[in-house]
Write a protein that holds these residues in place. Structure first.
Motif, PDB file in Angstrom:
ATOM      1  N   GLY A   1       0.791  -1.221   0.000  1.00  0.00           N
ATOM      2  CA  GLY A   1       0.000   0.000   0.000  1.00  0.00           C
ATOM      3  C   GLY A   1       0.823   1.269   0.000  1.00  0.00           C
ATOM      4  O   GLY A   1       0.281   2.368   0.003  1.00  0.00           O
ATOM      5  N   ARG A   2       2.142   1.142  -0.013  1.00  0.00           N
ATOM      6  CA  ARG A   2       3.006   2.328   0.007  1.00  0.00           C
ATOM      7  C   ARG A   2       2.820   3.183  -1.241  1.00  0.00           C
ATOM      8  O   ARG A   2       2.825   4.413  -1.166  1.00  0.00           O
ATOM      9  CB  ARG A   2       4.468   1.928   0.131  1.00  0.00           C
ATOM     10  N   THR A   3       2.635   2.534  -2.382  1.00  0.00           N
ATOM     11  CA  THR A   3       2.459   3.275  -3.628  1.00  0.00           C
ATOM     12  C   THR A   3       1.198   4.128  -3.560  1.00  0.00           C
ATOM     13  O   THR A   3       1.196   5.296  -3.946  1.00  0.00           O
ATOM     14  CB  THR A   3       2.396   2.311  -4.820  1.00  0.00           C
ATOM     15  N   TRP A   4       0.101   3.547  -3.069  1.00  0.00           N
ATOM     16  CA  TRP A   4      -1.151   4.280  -2.958  1.00  0.00           C
ATOM     17  C   TRP A   4      -1.020   5.425  -1.970  1.00  0.00           C
ATOM     18  O   TRP A   4      -1.511   6.532  -2.227  1.00  0.00           O
ATOM     19  CB  TRP A   4      -2.272   3.332  -2.531  1.00  0.00           C
ATOM     20  N   ASP A   5      -0.336   5.207  -0.853  1.00  0.00           N
ATOM     21  CA  ASP A   5      -0.136   6.263   0.142  1.00  0.00           C
ATOM     22  C   ASP A   5       0.647   7.437  -0.448  1.00  0.00           C
ATOM     23  O   ASP A   5       0.324   8.602  -0.214  1.00  0.00           O
ATOM     24  CB  ASP A   5       0.587   5.733   1.371  1.00  0.00           C
TER      25      ASP A   5
ATOM     26  N   PHE B   1       0.812   8.251  -3.607  1.00  0.00           N
ATOM     27  CA  PHE B   1      -0.064   8.901  -4.585  1.00  0.00           C
ATOM     28  C   PHE B   1      -1.021   9.865  -3.877  1.00  0.00           C
ATOM     29  O   PHE B   1      -1.200  11.007  -4.298  1.00  0.00           O
ATOM     30  CB  PHE B   1      -0.834   7.853  -5.386  1.00  0.00           C
ATOM     31  N   ARG B   2      -1.621   9.413  -2.773  1.00  0.00           N
ATOM     32  CA  ARG B   2      -2.533  10.278  -2.023  1.00  0.00           C
ATOM     33  C   ARG B   2      -1.807  11.492  -1.465  1.00  0.00           C
ATOM     34  O   ARG B   2      -2.335  12.611  -1.486  1.00  0.00           O
ATOM     35  CB  ARG B   2      -3.186   9.511  -0.877  1.00  0.00           C
ATOM     36  N   ASP B   3      -0.595  11.292  -0.960  1.00  0.00           N
ATOM     37  CA  ASP B   3       0.180  12.416  -0.431  1.00  0.00           C
ATOM     38  C   ASP B   3       0.497  13.432  -1.526  1.00  0.00           C
ATOM     39  O   ASP B   3       0.486  14.642  -1.287  1.00  0.00           O
ATOM     40  CB  ASP B   3       1.471  11.924   0.222  1.00  0.00           C
ATOM     41  N   THR B   4       0.767  12.941  -2.734  1.00  0.00           N
ATOM     42  CA  THR B   4       1.033  13.829  -3.862  1.00  0.00           C
ATOM     43  C   THR B   4      -0.211  14.647  -4.199  1.00  0.00           C
ATOM     44  O   THR B   4      -0.124  15.853  -4.459  1.00  0.00           O
ATOM     45  CB  THR B   4       1.492  13.027  -5.090  1.00  0.00           C
ATOM     46  N   LEU B   5      -1.375  14.003  -4.182  1.00  0.00           N
ATOM     47  CA  LEU B   5      -2.619  14.728  -4.444  1.00  0.00           C
ATOM     48  C   LEU B   5      -2.893  15.760  -3.355  1.00  0.00           C
ATOM     49  O   LEU B   5      -3.358  16.871  -3.638  1.00  0.00           O
ATOM     50  CB  LEU B   5      -3.796  13.756  -4.543  1.00  0.00           C
ATOM     51  N   LYS B   6      -2.599  15.413  -2.105  1.00  0.00           N
ATOM     52  CA  LYS B   6      -2.785  16.366  -1.010  1.00  0.00           C
ATOM     53  C   LYS B   6      -1.894  17.594  -1.203  1.00  0.00           C
ATOM     54  O   LYS B   6      -2.321  18.731  -0.993  1.00  0.00           O
ATOM     55  CB  LYS B   6      -2.457  15.722   0.330  1.00  0.00           C
ATOM     56  N   ALA B   7      -0.657  17.358  -1.599  1.00  0.00           N
ATOM     57  CA  ALA B   7       0.272  18.468  -1.824  1.00  0.00           C
ATOM     58  C   ALA B   7      -0.204  19.338  -2.982  1.00  0.00           C
ATOM     59  O   ALA B   7      -0.108  20.572  -2.915  1.00  0.00           O
ATOM     60  CB  ALA B   7       1.677  17.935  -2.096  1.00  0.00           C
ATOM     61  N   ALA B   8      -0.727  18.717  -4.028  1.00  0.00           N
ATOM     62  CA  ALA B   8      -1.244  19.491  -5.160  1.00  0.00           C
ATOM     63  C   ALA B   8      -2.437  20.334  -4.727  1.00  0.00           C
ATOM     64  O   ALA B   8      -2.561  21.503  -5.113  1.00  0.00           O
ATOM     65  CB  ALA B   8      -1.631  18.553  -6.296  1.00  0.00           C
ATOM     66  N   GLY B   9      -3.306  19.762  -3.930  1.00  0.00           N
ATOM     67  CA  GLY B   9      -4.456  20.514  -3.437  1.00  0.00           C
ATOM     68  C   GLY B   9      -4.038  21.645  -2.517  1.00  0.00           C
ATOM     69  O   GLY B   9      -4.600  22.744  -2.569  1.00  0.00           O
ATOM     70  N   ALA B  10      -3.046  21.401  -1.694  1.00  0.00           N
ATOM     71  CA  ALA B  10      -2.573  22.443  -0.782  1.00  0.00           C
ATOM     72  C   ALA B  10      -1.933  23.595  -1.545  1.00  0.00           C
ATOM     73  O   ALA B  10      -2.001  24.754  -1.099  1.00  0.00           O
ATOM     74  CB  ALA B  10      -1.576  21.852   0.213  1.00  0.00           C
ATOM     75  N   SER B  11      -1.341  23.314  -2.685  1.00  0.00           N
ATOM     76  CA  SER B  11      -0.691  24.379  -3.454  1.00  0.00           C
ATOM     77  C   SER B  11      -1.713  25.389  -3.978  1.00  0.00           C
ATOM     78  O   SER B  11      -1.363  26.521  -4.280  1.00  0.00           O
ATOM     79  CB  SER B  11       0.113  23.798  -4.614  1.00  0.00           C
ATOM     80  N   LEU B  12      -2.975  24.985  -4.053  1.00  0.00           N
ATOM     81  CA  LEU B  12      -4.012  25.912  -4.501  1.00  0.00           C
ATOM     82  C   LEU B  12      -4.341  26.970  -3.462  1.00  0.00           C
ATOM     83  O   LEU B  12      -4.947  27.986  -3.784  1.00  0.00           O
ATOM     84  CB  LEU B  12      -5.283  25.141  -4.873  1.00  0.00           C
TER      85      LEU B  12
END
Length: 73
Positions: free
Chosen positions: A38-42, A44-55
């Motif tokens: 599940g590390r890959t999925w985690d 990926f989710r962290d990357t999406l969180k960072a992208a959302g935070a950049s907004l």
């Protein structure tokens, strides 16, 4: 400091395959472990969180009118 970090990353990239070979693991084995654990999925989710935070960074346009549009290629 930046050069040191880049040099360390380059060294890691060279040493990492040799260490896997010594352990008897292939690249596919490592990828399989990352997916099944599940590390890959985690990550990926962290990357999406960072992208959302950049907004929400200061200076980021707040409405869709001011944001650049994606162009179709």
């Amino acid at each position: 400091m930046t050069r040191l970090a880049i040099a360390l990353l380059a060294l890691f990239r060279r040493v990492s395959p040799a260490m896997r070979k010594l352990r008897g693991q292939s690249e596919d084995d490592v990828v399989e472990q990352r997916v099944t654990s599940g590390r890959t999925w985690d990550e990926f989710r962290d990357t999406l969180k960072a992208a959302g935070a950049s907004l929400s960074f200061p200076g980021t346009p707040r409405d869709s009118f001011d944001r650049p549009r994606a162009t179709a290629t």
